[in-house]
Design an enzyme around this catalytic site. Structure first.
Site, PDB file in Angstrom:
ATOM      1  N   ASP A  36       0.832  -1.214   0.000  1.00  0.00           N
ATOM      2  CA  ASP A  36       0.000   0.000   0.000  1.00  0.00           C
ATOM      3  C   ASP A  36       0.860   1.255   0.000  1.00  0.00           C
ATOM      4  OD1 ASP A  36      -2.481  -1.574   2.028  1.00  0.00           O
ATOM      5  OD2 ASP A  36      -2.749  -0.775  -0.005  1.00  0.00           O
ATOM      6  N   HIS A  67      -0.452  -1.324  -4.783  1.00  0.00           N
ATOM      7  CA  HIS A  67      -1.644  -0.457  -4.795  1.00  0.00           C
ATOM      8  C   HIS A  67      -1.191   0.976  -4.634  1.00  0.00           C
ATOM      9  CE1 HIS A  67      -5.602   0.712  -2.502  1.00  0.00           C
ATOM     10  NE2 HIS A  67      -5.455   1.353  -3.649  1.00  0.00           N
ATOM     11  N   MET A  69      -1.722   4.593  -4.147  1.00  0.00           N
ATOM     12  CA  MET A  69      -2.654   5.636  -3.733  1.00  0.00           C
ATOM     13  C   MET A  69      -1.890   6.951  -3.807  1.00  0.00           C
ATOM     14  SD  MET A  69      -4.317   3.512  -0.598  1.00  0.00           S
ATOM     15  CE  MET A  69      -2.942   2.357  -0.594  1.00  0.00           C
TER      16      MET A  69
HETATM   17  C1  DX5 Z   1      -6.322   1.162   2.560  1.00  0.00           C
HETATM   18  C2  DX5 Z   1      -5.463   0.084   1.903  1.00  0.00           C
HETATM   19  C3  DX5 Z   1      -5.870  -1.295   2.328  1.00  0.00           C
HETATM   20  C4  DX5 Z   1      -5.733  -1.513   3.852  1.00  0.00           C
HETATM   21  C5  DX5 Z   1      -6.314  -2.846   4.247  1.00  0.00           C
HETATM   22  O1  DX5 Z   1      -6.131   2.379   1.896  1.00  0.00           O
HETATM   23  O2  DX5 Z   1      -5.561   0.155   0.495  1.00  0.00           O
HETATM   24  O3  DX5 Z   1      -5.091  -2.262   1.618  1.00  0.00           O
HETATM   25  O4  DX5 Z   1      -4.358  -1.471   4.185  1.00  0.00           O
HETATM   26  O5  DX5 Z   1      -6.250  -2.930   5.652  1.00  0.00           O
HETATM   27  P1  DX5 Z   1      -7.464  -3.629   6.438  1.00  0.00           P
HETATM   28  O6  DX5 Z   1      -7.544  -5.053   5.892  1.00  0.00           O
HETATM   29  O7  DX5 Z   1      -7.048  -3.583   7.883  1.00  0.00           O
HETATM   30  O8  DX5 Z   1      -8.711  -2.840   6.116  1.00  0.00           O
HETATM   31 ZN    ZN Z   2      -4.610  -1.528  -0.563  1.00  0.00          ZN
END
Ligand code: DX5
Ligand code: ZN
Length: 219
Positions: A36, A67, A69
């Site tokens: 992330d 991912h 962001m």
């Molecule tokens: C949030 C991330 C997710 C998050 C998931 O912006 O993209 O991947 O880390 O964490 P949990 O499973 O604890 O919701």
């Molecule tokens: Zn994520």
């Protein structure tokens, strides 16, 4: 269908021993490693960049499910590809040129993913499904681990499943955010074939990782 893939998010790992944590979730049965990346601009949080990802690349051979962001995103695609990403997923909402970003990722020889925030309808995928290898449906607003699953997204997962099946292309449908054994079951029933989990994998410490992953898969 393939058994559901589990992608633990290292955002929930202990950063003081990140290498050990990646090794531990690999050994515990993770299918992918979800990375992330947060820039403090597209989301109100900052995590880590390509250098940190590269530092754990050698610890595992499991695919890095990245991912992003971040916005703007295009300037960083090559760096994440070179740092060892296997799949690079870009937010539909990160800017006006999502189609170009996906083409660029494919040009780098990597799997290309598009991710939709909870407020973005499945329809936005109409002109992307001939290009992507993965669609990621956010079931929380991006930026943090440990949030609650947003139930309205189940309808979107089912809609995306239908759209993917109509293409006849092998596109992964991944869900991310608030996934635990209970919501995992609902996501699988709605058509998800890959699940991201941070809190639900890392809770209880390394001795619990394998059982936590099994609980999500068998949910
Ligand atoms: C949030 C991330 C997710 C998050 C998931 O912006 O993209 O991947 O880390 O964490 P949990 O499973 O604890 O919701
Ligand atoms: Zn994520």
């Amino acid at each position: 269908a393939l058994p559901v893939r589990i992608a633990p998010s290292i955002l929930s790992a202990d950063f003081a021993k990140l290498g050990e944590e990646v090794r531990a979730i690999d050994a515990a049965g993770a299918d992918w490693i979800h990375i992330d990346v947060m820039d403090g601009h597209f989301v109100p949080n900052i995590s880590f960049g390509p250098a940190v990802m590269k530092s754990v690349r050698g610890v595992t051979t499991k695919p890095f499910d990245v991912h992003l962001m971040i916005s703007p995103v295009d300037a960083y695609l090559d760096a994440f590809a070179e740092a060892g990403a296997d799949c690079i997923t870009v937010h539909y909402e990160a800017g006006p040129h999502i189609h170009r970003s996906l083409q660029h990722i494919k040009g780098l020889g990597k799997r290309a993913g598009v991710v939709l925030c909870p407020g973005t309808p499945a329809k936005m995928l109409d002109y992307l499904l001939d290009t992507v290898d993965l669609v990621l449906v956010m079931s929380v607003n991006p930026g943090f681990g440990g949030q609650h699953f947003i139930p309205s997204q189940l309808k979107k997962i089912a809609a995306v499943r239908k759209m993917i099946d109509q293409t006849g292309r092998a596109i992964d449908l991944e869900v991310d955010g608030g996934v635990d054994p209970d919501t995992a079951r609902q996501c699988i029933d709605a058509g998800a074939d890959a699940l991201v989990a941070g809190t639900a994998v890392f809770r209880g410490g390394p001795d619990a990782y394998a059982d936590n992953i099994r609980a999500l898969r068998g949910a």
